[in-house]
Design a protein around this motif. Structure first.
Motif, PDB file in Angstrom:
ATOM      1  N   GLU A 188       0.834  -1.203   0.000  1.00  0.00           N
ATOM      2  CA  GLU A 188       0.000   0.000   0.000  1.00  0.00           C
ATOM      3  C   GLU A 188       0.872   1.258   0.000  1.00  0.00           C
ATOM      4  N   GLN A 189       1.893   1.281   0.831  1.00  0.00           N
ATOM      5  CA  GLN A 189       2.802   2.433   0.883  1.00  0.00           C
ATOM      6  C   GLN A 189       3.574   2.592  -0.424  1.00  0.00           C
ATOM      7  N   CYS A 190       3.970   1.482  -0.989  1.00  0.00           N
ATOM      8  CA  CYS A 190       4.677   1.503  -2.270  1.00  0.00           C
ATOM      9  C   CYS A 190       3.776   2.063  -3.366  1.00  0.00           C
ATOM     10  N   LEU A 191       2.534   1.627  -3.397  1.00  0.00           N
ATOM     11  CA  LEU A 191       1.582   2.115  -4.400  1.00  0.00           C
ATOM     12  C   LEU A 191       1.321   3.608  -4.221  1.00  0.00           C
ATOM     13  N   GLU A 192       1.227   4.070  -2.981  1.00  0.00           N
ATOM     14  CA  GLU A 192       1.047   5.508  -2.737  1.00  0.00           C
ATOM     15  C   GLU A 192       2.223   6.296  -3.308  1.00  0.00           C
ATOM     16  N   GLN A 193       3.423   5.793  -3.042  1.00  0.00           N
ATOM     17  CA  GLN A 193       4.627   6.452  -3.563  1.00  0.00           C
ATOM     18  C   GLN A 193       4.626   6.436  -5.090  1.00  0.00           C
ATOM     19  N   GLU A 194       4.252   5.321  -5.667  1.00  0.00           N
ATOM     20  CA  GLU A 194       4.258   5.194  -7.122  1.00  0.00           C
ATOM     21  C   GLU A 194       3.220   6.113  -7.763  1.00  0.00           C
ATOM     22  N   VAL A 195       2.046   6.202  -7.172  1.00  0.00           N
ATOM     23  CA  VAL A 195       1.007   7.099  -7.686  1.00  0.00           C
ATOM     24  C   VAL A 195       1.509   8.546  -7.648  1.00  0.00           C
ATOM     25  N   ASP A 196       2.148   8.930  -6.546  1.00  0.00           N
ATOM     26  CA  ASP A 196       2.683  10.294  -6.434  1.00  0.00           C
ATOM     27  C   ASP A 196       3.759  10.557  -7.489  1.00  0.00           C
ATOM     28  N   LEU A 197       4.637   9.597  -7.689  1.00  0.00           N
ATOM     29  CA  LEU A 197       5.695   9.754  -8.690  1.00  0.00           C
ATOM     30  C   LEU A 197       5.121   9.857 -10.106  1.00  0.00           C
ATOM     31  N   VAL A 198       4.134   9.027 -10.414  1.00  0.00           N
ATOM     32  CA  VAL A 198       3.530   9.083 -11.744  1.00  0.00           C
ATOM     33  C   VAL A 198       2.842  10.432 -11.946  1.00  0.00           C
ATOM     34  N   LEU A 257      -8.350  -7.148  -5.740  1.00  0.00           N
ATOM     35  CA  LEU A 257      -9.535  -7.984  -5.521  1.00  0.00           C
ATOM     36  C   LEU A 257      -9.526  -8.597  -4.113  1.00  0.00           C
ATOM     37  N   ASN A 258      -8.347  -9.024  -3.674  1.00  0.00           N
ATOM     38  CA  ASN A 258      -8.229  -9.700  -2.386  1.00  0.00           C
ATOM     39  C   ASN A 258      -7.978  -8.766  -1.198  1.00  0.00           C
ATOM     40  N   HIS A 259      -7.583  -7.536  -1.473  1.00  0.00           N
ATOM     41  CA  HIS A 259      -7.273  -6.575  -0.409  1.00  0.00           C
ATOM     42  C   HIS A 259      -7.950  -5.250  -0.758  1.00  0.00           C
ATOM     43  N   PRO A 260      -9.167  -5.040  -0.304  1.00  0.00           N
ATOM     44  CA  PRO A 260      -9.955  -3.864  -0.673  1.00  0.00           C
ATOM     45  C   PRO A 260      -9.251  -2.528  -0.425  1.00  0.00           C
ATOM     46  N   GLN A 261      -8.367  -2.457   0.570  1.00  0.00           N
ATOM     47  CA  GLN A 261      -7.672  -1.204   0.858  1.00  0.00           C
ATOM     48  C   GLN A 261      -6.711  -0.807  -0.270  1.00  0.00           C
ATOM     49  N   LEU A 262      -6.430  -1.724  -1.183  1.00  0.00           N
ATOM     50  CA  LEU A 262      -5.523  -1.439  -2.301  1.00  0.00           C
ATOM     51  C   LEU A 262      -6.266  -1.023  -3.573  1.00  0.00           C
ATOM     52  N   ARG A 263      -7.569  -1.208  -3.608  1.00  0.00           N
ATOM     53  CA  ARG A 263      -8.344  -1.002  -4.842  1.00  0.00           C
ATOM     54  C   ARG A 263      -8.182   0.398  -5.422  1.00  0.00           C
ATOM     55  N   ASP A 264      -8.406   1.426  -4.604  1.00  0.00           N
ATOM     56  CA  ASP A 264      -8.334   2.793  -5.124  1.00  0.00           C
ATOM     57  C   ASP A 264      -6.927   3.139  -5.609  1.00  0.00           C
ATOM     58  N   LEU A 265      -5.918   2.667  -4.875  1.00  0.00           N
ATOM     59  CA  LEU A 265      -4.541   2.936  -5.282  1.00  0.00           C
ATOM     60  C   LEU A 265      -4.189   2.229  -6.590  1.00  0.00           C
ATOM     61  N   CYS A 266      -4.606   0.974  -6.704  1.00  0.00           N
ATOM     62  CA  CYS A 266      -4.336   0.234  -7.947  1.00  0.00           C
ATOM     63  C   CYS A 266      -5.026   0.905  -9.131  1.00  0.00           C
ATOM     64  N   LYS A 267      -6.264   1.303  -8.926  1.00  0.00           N
ATOM     65  CA  LYS A 267      -7.012   1.972  -9.992  1.00  0.00           C
ATOM     66  C   LYS A 267      -6.344   3.295 -10.364  1.00  0.00           C
TER      67      LYS A 267
END
Length: 158
Positions: A9-19, A84-94
């Protein structure tokens, strides 16, 4: 919550910010491309794009490793399965997938404009070469060729 999921989750947050930062650079580059002659801004955007690309590659590698630790495949299939398996990741993945798509489209669009400029510059250079009768006004490194037009041809009158 699983520690690896939290790390992802933290990695995805960082990646979203970088993108998002990368998108901002691409938008600035697009603006510079529309303002003819702003080569300084284009040079700065190239440096910034390369810096963000390096950072994004590192974060993507970290994301891939975290997905693998969770037993998911890499890239989009792994993100989809994790979301799909971890709902807290859905918005970040999207958000990551949408922003990555936006960045890809902007980068492709800017590339088309740059290639068009390069083609026009090459045509102009070819025209100048034809007008002065020289086939090599500049060498491969962009320096003026020391050979004078017509110096390779010797004519004898008479």
């Amino acid at each position: 919550m699983n520690n690896v999921v939290l790390q992802l989750e933290q990695c995805l947050e960082q990646e979203v910010d970088l993108v998002q930062s990368f998108i901002s650079v691409l938008e600035e580059e697009a603006q510079a491309l529309t303002e003819a002659g702003d080569t300084d801004a284009l040079g700065e955007s190239t440096v910034a794009k390369n810096r963000y690309a390096d950072q994004l590659a590192l974060v993507a590698d970290e994301r891939q490793a975290l997905l693998a630790q969770l037993g998911y495949p890499g890239d989009k299939p792994g993100l989809d399965a994790a979301a799909l398996n971890h709902p807290q990741l859905r918005d970040l993945c999207k958000a990551l997938l949408e922003k990555a798509d936006t960045a890809s489209q902007l980068n492709a669009s800017n590339g088309i404009v740059i290639n068009t400029f390069l083609a026009h510059n090459q045509q102009a250079l070819d025209m100048v070469r034809g007008l002065v009768g020289a086939s090599n006004l500049y060498d491969a490194s962009g320096r003026k060729n020391s050979a004078q037009p017509g110096s390779g041809k010797k004519f004898k009158a008479g």
